[in-house]
Write a protein that holds these residues in place. Structure first.
Motif, PDB file in Angstrom:
ATOM      1  N   TYR A  78       0.828  -1.206   0.000  1.00 46.83           N
ATOM      2  CA  TYR A  78       0.000   0.000   0.000  1.00 46.83           C
ATOM      3  C   TYR A  78       0.864   1.258   0.000  1.00 46.83           C
ATOM      4  O   TYR A  78       1.801   1.389   0.789  1.00 46.83           O
ATOM      5  CB  TYR A  78      -0.950  -0.007   1.207  1.00 46.83           C
ATOM      6  CG  TYR A  78      -2.027  -1.051   1.058  1.00 46.83           C
ATOM      7  CD1 TYR A  78      -3.274  -0.731   0.556  1.00 46.83           C
ATOM      8  CD2 TYR A  78      -1.771  -2.378   1.381  1.00 46.83           C
ATOM      9  CE1 TYR A  78      -4.255  -1.690   0.387  1.00 46.83           C
ATOM     10  CE2 TYR A  78      -2.749  -3.355   1.223  1.00 46.83           C
ATOM     11  CZ  TYR A  78      -3.989  -2.999   0.723  1.00 46.83           C
ATOM     12  OH  TYR A  78      -4.954  -3.962   0.548  1.00 46.83           O
ATOM     13  N   SER A  80       1.161   5.388   0.346  1.00 43.74           N
ATOM     14  CA  SER A  80       0.490   6.477   1.048  1.00 43.74           C
ATOM     15  C   SER A  80       1.511   7.493   1.518  1.00 43.74           C
ATOM     16  O   SER A  80       2.660   7.140   1.813  1.00 43.74           O
ATOM     17  CB  SER A  80      -0.291   5.927   2.246  1.00 43.74           C
ATOM     18  OG  SER A  80      -0.950   6.950   2.952  1.00 43.74           O
ATOM     19  N   GLY A  85       2.987   4.080   3.469  1.00 45.78           N
ATOM     20  CA  GLY A  85       2.247   3.783   4.692  1.00 45.78           C
ATOM     21  C   GLY A  85       2.833   2.639   5.489  1.00 45.78           C
ATOM     22  O   GLY A  85       2.438   2.420   6.631  1.00 45.78           O
ATOM     23  N   MET A 100      -6.744   2.329   0.145  1.00 48.71           N
ATOM     24  CA  MET A 100      -5.953   2.863   1.257  1.00 48.71           C
ATOM     25  C   MET A 100      -6.688   4.061   1.821  1.00 48.71           C
ATOM     26  O   MET A 100      -6.886   5.064   1.116  1.00 48.71           O
ATOM     27  CB  MET A 100      -4.561   3.265   0.767  1.00 48.71           C
ATOM     28  CG  MET A 100      -3.663   3.838   1.859  1.00 48.71           C
ATOM     29  SD  MET A 100      -3.181   2.603   3.080  1.00 48.71           S
ATOM     30  CE  MET A 100      -2.535   3.648   4.386  1.00 48.71           C
ATOM     31  N   ARG A 102      -6.673   7.080   4.235  1.00 49.66           N
ATOM     32  CA  ARG A 102      -5.790   7.942   5.020  1.00 49.66           C
ATOM     33  C   ARG A 102      -6.535   8.502   6.217  1.00 49.66           C
ATOM     34  O   ARG A 102      -7.690   8.921   6.113  1.00 49.66           O
ATOM     35  CB  ARG A 102      -5.292   9.104   4.153  1.00 49.66           C
ATOM     36  CG  ARG A 102      -4.268   8.726   3.100  1.00 49.66           C
ATOM     37  CD  ARG A 102      -2.882   8.587   3.690  1.00 49.66           C
ATOM     38  NE  ARG A 102      -2.412   9.808   4.287  1.00 49.66           N
ATOM     39  CZ  ARG A 102      -1.831  10.807   3.620  1.00 49.66           C
ATOM     40  NH1 ARG A 102      -1.645  10.715   2.313  1.00 49.66           N
ATOM     41  NH2 ARG A 102      -1.418  11.882   4.240  1.00 49.66           N
TER      42      ARG A 102
END
Length: 492
Positions: A78, A80, A85, A100, A102
């Motif tokens: 993932y 991010s 992340g 994903m 946030r």
């Protein structure tokens, strides 16, 4: 895909581990994570769902995938934030959908030395189909909540972590309402029965698997005030692992050893810590939560038989702390955390099973379960306090920008009259550096703090909304209790 893969399995084995894979910072990162892949592949019987945290680089993720692909052919890394992340999910079955999510509140950019804001923490979501039937779906939620840097309730980021627990609770509750098997796992950076823990267990039908089998386990490290109040004897390292489910700060983890022990280890000595040593710092930060659709999760008794049923569901069979082995060459622990591993087994409700009466269900069909009103007031007070802090920060940062801008203009004017060039140079250098710092502070105050304040308003509204529901439910309960009391007094 084989015929067995098309049929719903009798068990689902879940594995979660914080890998401590910080690039440039974590020692022996690649060697340790590669060995983590080897050890996951060696687990017998093999896991079906794996959630990883602090797996920051594609290189380490691919190394683990390569080692485990024969048992976990499907996976997702993932992306991010600025640096990623750190989350990954591996699965025996295909991942149908992925996203994903946030977290709206996640640290501050000024705390660059901590990094929570830069890594873009959130929830890695994956939808996995493990059978042919429409309901044979598991929704996986892998997360890593904001780290605590001080003990609660003095932790300056407790508002962030509470809001994050609220967000993942909404995602898990939504999945449960769809009738799917829900699995939430990861490093939640919270102790059992803390505010964040209670939010997840109250606002979702999901339950903490460890407390299902070990309801009297510790609620913090033995040295913590919350655990000392229980007046329990000092646990040994072995007891902390087997009974309390400690995954962090264990005396058996080499990364938590003192400097003398670590130096001996680096010299090649195979230092051994006996499992009977006292372990005052060990605590549980890593969790697996689960629910089976609308049914409250349970632990399956070893002697329990599975009756013929119209409705099948999932129950907890066992849970344990794992990944305690050391690297075969480096002799260090594979991570600064141990893993938590659980086995869910297909269970069943008997044909005459009846749901709770409609009066005890909310509009979503779940048994109504809300926190006490005082807890919502506590959260609202926390939000109010943190909001006031952010407003002060915003004013100070914008004032800093305005001051530096005024000084820069003053220096630009001043250079017209200075008698020496080196004085003009110093004025320009100081004004430029000051203005740069002021602009950064202005952007943080004007943009980031503004965004954070709007996220706080959303969180505040949701808590107030839940509080109103709790007040209404309490009033209804008090009214019903009063009617029952009057009926008894009247001989009804």
């Amino acid at each position: 895909m084989t015929k067995d893969d098309l049929n719903a399995p009798p068990t689902i084995r879940v594995f979660s581990l914080n890998c401590w894979g910080l690039k440039f910072l974590a020692k022996y990162r690649h060697e340790r994570l590669s060995e983590i892949g080897n050890q996951i592949a060696a687990i017998s019987p093999p896991p079906d769902i794996v959630g990883l945290q602090e797996c920051w680089t594609q290189q380490d993720y691919l190394a683990i995938r390569e080692k485990t692909e024969h048992i976990l052919p499907h996976g997702k890394f993932y992306h991010s934030g600025i640096f990623g992340g750190g989350l990954a999910i591996l699965s025996r079955w295909p991942i149908e959908e992925s996203s994903m999510w946030r977290y709206p509140l996640n640290g501050r950019p000024t705390a660059f030395f901590r990094g929570d804001w830069f890594v873009g923490k959130g929830v890695a979501c994956a939808r996995v189909r493990f059978g042919r039937r429409r309901k044979d779906v598991a929704e996986i939620f892998c997360t890593h909540l904001h780290a605590p840097y001080e003990a609660e309730p003095n932790d300056s980021y407790i508002c962030h972590r509470t809001a994050q627990a609220w967000e993942i609770a909404k995602l898990m509750r939504g999945a449960a309402e769809r009738g799917h098997l829900v699995i939430g796992l990861g490093d939640f950076n919270m102790i059992p029965l803390s505010l964040a823990h209670r939010i997840i267990e109250t606002h979702t039908p999901c339950r903490d698997v460890w407390r299902l089998l070990h309801p009297d386990s510790s609620i913090g490290a033995a040295k913590d005030p919350v655990e000392r109040k229980r007046e329990r004897p000092m646990p040994t390292a072995e007891y902390s692992i087997k009974e309390n489910g400690a995954t962090c700060d264990s005396a058996l983890n080499t990364w938590r050893w003192n400097e003398a022990h670590r130096k001996r280890l680096e010299k090649g000595e195979d230092v051994v810590i006996e499992p009977v040593v006292e372990d005052p710092r060990a605590k549980r930060l890593d969790y697996i939560f689960f629910s089976s659709g609308e049914h409250s999760p349970t632990a399956l008794s070893k002697s329990e038989s599975r009756p013929s049923a119209e409705v099948d569901t999932w129950a907890l069979q066992d849970v344990k702390v794992g990944m305690m082995m050391r690297h075969p060459e480096l002799k260090c622990s594979l991570s600064d955390h141990f893993s938590v591993e659980a086995t869910l087994v297909r269970s069943a409700y008997p044909a005459d099973y009846s749901r709770p009466s409609s009066s005890s269900l909310d509009e979503a069909g779940f048994k109504s379960s809300l926190l006490p009103v005082a807890v919502y007031d506590e959260i609202l007070g926390m939000i109010l306090k943190y909001t006031a802090r952010e407003y002060r920060q915003r004013r100070l940062r914008l004032a800093h920008f305005g001051t530096e801008l005024a000084l820069a203009i003053a220096c630009l004017i001043g250079v017209w009259w200075v008698p020496h060039n080196f004085v003009a140079f110093i004025l320009m250098l100081v004004s430029s550096l000051g203005l740069a710092a002021g602009v950064i502070d202005g952007l943080i105050g004007g943009l980031f703090v503004g965004s954070e304040l709007r996220a706080l308003r959303e969180f505040d509204w949701e808590i107030r909304n839940a509080r109103a529901k709790a007040v209404a439910e309490k009033s209804t309960g008090d009214t019903k209790a009063g009617v029952v009391t009057n009926d008894k007094q009247n001989g009804v």
